[in-house]
Design an enzyme around this catalytic site. Sequence first.
Site, PDB file in Angstrom:
ATOM      1  CD  GLN A   1      -3.085  -0.449  -0.147  1.00 16.32           C
ATOM      2  OE1 GLN A   1      -3.172   0.737  -0.446  1.00 16.32           O
ATOM      3  NE2 GLN A   1      -3.798  -1.378  -0.760  1.00 16.32           N
ATOM      4  CB  SER A   2       4.077   2.007  -1.659  1.00 20.84           C
ATOM      5  OG  SER A   2       4.861   3.136  -1.982  1.00 20.84           O
ATOM      6  CG  ASN A   3       0.648   6.557   0.887  1.00 23.33           C
ATOM      7  OD1 ASN A   3      -0.508   6.285   0.563  1.00 23.33           O
ATOM      8  ND2 ASN A   3       1.091   6.400   2.132  1.00 23.33           N
TER       9      ASN A   3
END
Length: 342
Positions: free
Chosen positions: A86-88
């Site tokens: 879930q990397s921004n």
Amino acid sequence: MSPLDNLDALGQRLAQMPRLPLAHLPTPLEPMDRLSAEIGGPRLWIKRDDCTGLSTGGNKARKLEFLMAEAVAHKADIVLTHGATQSNHARQTAAAAARLGLECHILLEDRTGFREAEYTDNGNVMLDRLHGATVEVRETGLDMNAELDVLAARLAAEGRTPYVIPGGGSNAIGALGYVNAVAELHAQARAMDLRIDHLVHATGSAGTQAGLAVGLAALGRPFPLLGIGVRAPQPRQEANVHALAVATAERLDLGCSVERADIVANCDYLGEGYGLPTPEAIAAIRLLAQTEGILLDPVYSAKGMAGLLDLCRNGTFTAGQNIVFLHTGGAAALFGYIRHFN
Ligand SMILES: *Cc1c(COP(=O)(O)O)cnc(C)c1O
């Protein structure tokens, strides 16, 4: 060279660095009066870097202004980066690449082992794909920067020109975005006649805190900085931030150094690990949503806010002080963490 101790000199130095306008700046600096009343203690303010405008915003937009300028200068046709599922950072890099007409290839590391489809395919992952990025998943425990280098070598052998961005965009180029952010915040506070007593934010891959520390050192340390750790134990987090701050100050040729004592990280709010929400973080998300109408994220900003709230409640921060929380973004990840809100 003498230390830069004013805003104009820092601004001039930053203006010499290659940069592309990708973020909506300046981001607002706002009081959180309902939250402050609820907590009782210092007056809490928020610097809205969740509003940087690139694919729902967040702190990576400021770093990407400098990183993507380098990619373009290198005549890259594809940018590579990595992050957690879930990397921004991955999402904003995919968006920046789309905006510049570059391809984007992302390696996502499965650090949590969460198997639900919301986590593996919704939130930031959905947006990575929507921006046209190629997404590949890797098991946890690999050296992800080495994985990127292997991918870059393969693409180069195929005749491509890859540009590799490290995890979180955290190197001495990306950190320039947060040197600039300090100059921006300092000018805003001055214009509002606001005395800032402390700046607090979530720290992970270290680029945000390193850049902030460099900017503060260049301005003569107008207020202290506290990172709330979301990944590494305190000694390693502080060492990572300090090393990157020193490299960033060198790159800017500022003539001022960042001392080891300038770097303070509190890693007491990490819980069981990176990407694993704590009850206090989930409570902070609900509290900000319901007192201020502001969305935090379960991986970074909510742990940062949980730390800040605890430091208000335990009397570390007190009535009469102005504490600024740097909101680094991340709300897109909420949709990957739906089960934590049931
Ligand atoms: C990446 C990120 C951070 C941490 O910034 P670093 O520069 O990696 O330390 C904080 N908050 C959010 C929402 C992020 O995506």
